[in-house]
Design a protein around this motif. Sequence first.
Motif, PDB file in Angstrom:
ATOM      1  N   LEU A   1       0.862  -1.173   0.000  1.00 30.85           N
ATOM      2  CA  LEU A   1       0.000   0.000   0.000  1.00 30.85           C
ATOM      3  C   LEU A   1       0.904   1.230   0.000  1.00 30.85           C
ATOM      4  O   LEU A   1       1.950   1.242   0.660  1.00 30.85           O
ATOM      5  N   TRP A   2       0.506   2.248  -0.751  1.00 29.83           N
ATOM      6  CA  TRP A   2       1.307   3.458  -0.926  1.00 29.83           C
ATOM      7  C   TRP A   2       0.440   4.683  -0.723  1.00 29.83           C
ATOM      8  O   TRP A   2      -0.754   4.630  -0.959  1.00 29.83           O
ATOM      9  N   VAL A   3       1.072   5.797  -0.330  1.00 27.48           N
ATOM     10  CA  VAL A   3       0.405   7.097  -0.323  1.00 27.48           C
ATOM     11  C   VAL A   3       1.136   8.005  -1.300  1.00 27.48           C
ATOM     12  O   VAL A   3       2.357   7.901  -1.457  1.00 27.48           O
ATOM     13  N   ARG A   4       0.390   8.863  -1.958  1.00 29.16           N
ATOM     14  CA  ARG A   4       1.013   9.833  -2.862  1.00 29.16           C
ATOM     15  C   ARG A   4       0.819  11.221  -2.275  1.00 29.16           C
ATOM     16  O   ARG A   4      -0.297  11.731  -2.205  1.00 29.16           O
ATOM     17  N   ILE A   5       1.924  11.798  -1.829  1.00 29.02           N
ATOM     18  CA  ILE A   5       1.856  13.139  -1.254  1.00 29.02           C
ATOM     19  C   ILE A   5       2.136  14.174  -2.338  1.00 29.02           C
ATOM     20  O   ILE A   5       2.808  13.886  -3.326  1.00 29.02           O
ATOM     21  N   SER A   6       1.611  15.355  -2.122  1.00 24.18           N
ATOM     22  CA  SER A   6       1.819  16.463  -3.041  1.00 24.18           C
ATOM     23  C   SER A   6       2.342  17.656  -2.272  1.00 24.18           C
ATOM     24  O   SER A   6       1.953  17.884  -1.123  1.00 24.18           O
ATOM     25  N   ALA A   7       3.183  18.416  -2.916  1.00 19.80           N
ATOM     26  CA  ALA A   7       3.656  19.681  -2.356  1.00 19.80           C
ATOM     27  C   ALA A   7       2.950  20.802  -3.100  1.00 19.80           C
ATOM     28  O   ALA A   7       2.920  20.812  -4.334  1.00 19.80           O
ATOM     29  N   GLN A   8       2.368  21.699  -2.349  1.00 25.28           N
ATOM     30  CA  GLN A   8       1.694  22.866  -2.914  1.00 25.28           C
ATOM     31  C   GLN A   8       2.048  24.073  -2.050  1.00 25.28           C
ATOM     32  O   GLN A   8       2.465  23.913  -0.905  1.00 25.28           O
ATOM     33  N   ILE A   9       1.837  25.239  -2.588  1.00 22.39           N
ATOM     34  CA  ILE A   9       2.222  26.437  -1.845  1.00 22.39           C
ATOM     35  C   ILE A   9       1.458  26.577  -0.535  1.00 22.39           C
ATOM     36  O   ILE A   9       1.930  27.219   0.392  1.00 22.39           O
ATOM     37  N   TYR A  10       0.281  25.976  -0.436  1.00 24.08           N
ATOM     38  CA  TYR A  10      -0.510  26.081   0.790  1.00 24.08           C
ATOM     39  C   TYR A  10      -0.163  24.990   1.804  1.00 24.08           C
ATOM     40  O   TYR A  10      -0.681  25.013   2.909  1.00 24.08           O
ATOM     41  N   ASN A  11       0.694  24.027   1.466  1.00 23.87           N
ATOM     42  CA  ASN A  11       1.097  22.995   2.422  1.00 23.87           C
ATOM     43  C   ASN A  11       2.231  23.502   3.305  1.00 23.87           C
ATOM     44  O   ASN A  11       3.090  24.260   2.864  1.00 23.87           O
ATOM     45  N   GLU A  12       2.205  23.033   4.543  1.00 23.33           N
ATOM     46  CA  GLU A  12       3.254  23.348   5.507  1.00 23.33           C
ATOM     47  C   GLU A  12       3.803  22.043   6.063  1.00 23.33           C
ATOM     48  O   GLU A  12       3.155  21.000   5.964  1.00 23.33           O
ATOM     49  N   SER A  13       4.953  22.118   6.672  1.00 21.33           N
ATOM     50  CA  SER A  13       5.567  20.931   7.271  1.00 21.33           C
ATOM     51  C   SER A  13       4.608  20.259   8.252  1.00 21.33           C
ATOM     52  O   SER A  13       4.547  19.041   8.341  1.00 21.33           O
ATOM     53  N   SER A  14       3.830  21.060   8.957  1.00 22.31           N
ATOM     54  CA  SER A  14       2.893  20.501   9.934  1.00 22.31           C
ATOM     55  C   SER A  14       1.837  19.609   9.277  1.00 22.31           C
ATOM     56  O   SER A  14       1.324  18.682   9.913  1.00 22.31           O
ATOM     57  N   ASP A  15       1.513  19.850   8.010  1.00 21.53           N
ATOM     58  CA  ASP A  15       0.564  18.988   7.300  1.00 21.53           C
ATOM     59  C   ASP A  15       1.119  17.580   7.148  1.00 21.53           C
ATOM     60  O   ASP A  15       0.414  16.589   7.354  1.00 21.53           O
ATOM     61  N   TYR A  16       2.386  17.489   6.797  1.00 18.76           N
ATOM     62  CA  TYR A  16       3.016  16.185   6.609  1.00 18.76           C
ATOM     63  C   TYR A  16       3.260  15.501   7.964  1.00 18.76           C
ATOM     64  O   TYR A  16       3.147  14.284   8.081  1.00 18.76           O
ATOM     65  N   GLU A  17       3.561  16.299   8.983  1.00 16.65           N
ATOM     66  CA  GLU A  17       3.708  15.737  10.332  1.00 16.65           C
ATOM     67  C   GLU A  17       2.381  15.162  10.814  1.00 16.65           C
ATOM     68  O   GLU A  17       2.350  14.106  11.453  1.00 16.65           O
ATOM     69  N   ALA A  18       1.280  15.833  10.494  1.00 14.10           N
ATOM     70  CA  ALA A  18      -0.045  15.319  10.867  1.00 14.10           C
ATOM     71  C   ALA A  18      -0.324  13.992  10.168  1.00 14.10           C
ATOM     72  O   ALA A  18      -0.872  13.061  10.777  1.00 14.10           O
ATOM     73  N   LEU A  19       0.059  13.881   8.901  1.00 16.68           N
ATOM     74  CA  LEU A  19      -0.103  12.618   8.178  1.00 16.68           C
ATOM     75  C   LEU A  19       0.738  11.523   8.835  1.00 16.68           C
ATOM     76  O   LEU A  19       0.258  10.404   9.040  1.00 16.68           O
ATOM     77  N   ALA A  20       1.969  11.847   9.182  1.00 16.00           N
ATOM     78  CA  ALA A  20       2.843  10.865   9.828  1.00 16.00           C
ATOM     79  C   ALA A  20       2.216  10.357  11.123  1.00 16.00           C
ATOM     80  O   ALA A  20       2.162   9.140  11.365  1.00 16.00           O
ATOM     81  N   ARG A  21       1.726  11.262  11.941  1.00 17.50           N
ATOM     82  CA  ARG A  21       1.110  10.874  13.217  1.00 17.50           C
ATOM     83  C   ARG A  21      -0.173  10.078  13.006  1.00 17.50           C
ATOM     84  O   ARG A  21      -0.439   9.103  13.707  1.00 17.50           O
ATOM     85  N   ALA A  22      -0.997  10.496  12.047  1.00 15.18           N
ATOM     86  CA  ALA A  22      -2.272   9.817  11.810  1.00 15.18           C
ATOM     87  C   ALA A  22      -2.056   8.380  11.374  1.00 15.18           C
ATOM     88  O   ALA A  22      -2.734   7.462  11.847  1.00 15.18           O
ATOM     89  N   VAL A  23      -1.117   8.147  10.465  1.00 10.47           N
ATOM     90  CA  VAL A  23      -0.835   6.789  10.007  1.00 10.47           C
ATOM     91  C   VAL A  23      -0.272   5.956  11.158  1.00 10.47           C
ATOM     92  O   VAL A  23      -0.708   4.829  11.382  1.00 10.47           O
ATOM     93  N   SER A  24       0.662   6.518  11.904  1.00  7.25           N
ATOM     94  CA  SER A  24       1.246   5.785  13.027  1.00  7.25           C
ATOM     95  C   SER A  24       0.196   5.447  14.064  1.00  7.25           C
ATOM     96  O   SER A  24       0.156   4.320  14.575  1.00  7.25           O
ATOM     97  N   ALA A  25      -0.691   6.385  14.379  1.00  4.94           N
ATOM     98  CA  ALA A  25      -1.745   6.137  15.357  1.00  4.94           C
ATOM     99  C   ALA A  25      -2.721   5.082  14.876  1.00  4.94           C
ATOM    100  O   ALA A  25      -3.133   4.204  15.632  1.00  4.94           O
ATOM    101  N   SER A  26      -3.081   5.134  13.598  1.00  7.26           N
ATOM    102  CA  SER A  26      -4.004   4.149  13.043  1.00  7.26           C
ATOM    103  C   SER A  26      -3.397   2.753  13.062  1.00  7.26           C
ATOM    104  O   SER A  26      -4.074   1.779  13.325  1.00  7.26           O
ATOM    105  N   ARG A  27      -2.113   2.668  12.761  1.00  2.48           N
ATOM    106  CA  ARG A  27      -1.444   1.361  12.774  1.00  2.48           C
ATOM    107  C   ARG A  27      -1.385   0.803  14.183  1.00  2.48           C
ATOM    108  O   ARG A  27      -1.609  -0.384  14.393  1.00  2.48           O
ATOM    109  N   SER A  28      -1.092   1.636  15.186  1.00  2.92           N
ATOM    110  CA  SER A  28      -0.978   1.119  16.551  1.00  2.92           C
ATOM    111  C   SER A  28      -2.342   0.690  17.079  1.00  2.92           C
ATOM    112  O   SER A  28      -2.420  -0.251  17.858  1.00  2.92           O
ATOM    113  N   MET A  29      -3.419   1.350  16.619  1.00  2.00           N
ATOM    114  CA  MET A  29      -4.760   0.929  17.032  1.00  2.00           C
ATOM    115  C   MET A  29      -5.140  -0.407  16.413  1.00  2.00           C
ATOM    116  O   MET A  29      -5.926  -1.153  16.975  1.00  2.00           O
TER     117      MET A  29
END
Length: 103
Positions: A72-100
Amino acid sequence: QVLREQAAAAAALLCRHWAVELPAPPGMFSAMVTLPLPGDETPTEENATRWHDKLWIQHRIEVPVLAFNQRLWVRISAQIYNESSDYEALARAVSASRSMQGT
């Protein structure tokens, strides 16, 4: 150039967080990068859809999730409205979902 650098930085952040390998050298990236999800969940379209929907419904994160090449893969995109915190939120969400799930 700026979006390519943003995508490469986001990919590196996610790979570190999820302990997965970059699928290609950063010089090959554009403003989009496809990364493996951590774990060994069966790569079916149903599981890809379940991950996509879970990330959207529970975290309000919109990211394509794909099943191919025995993963399974995710495709991330970089856009002018994205911030580092957006990608950090994705990292945390996936990690939290996996641990659950216990995977």
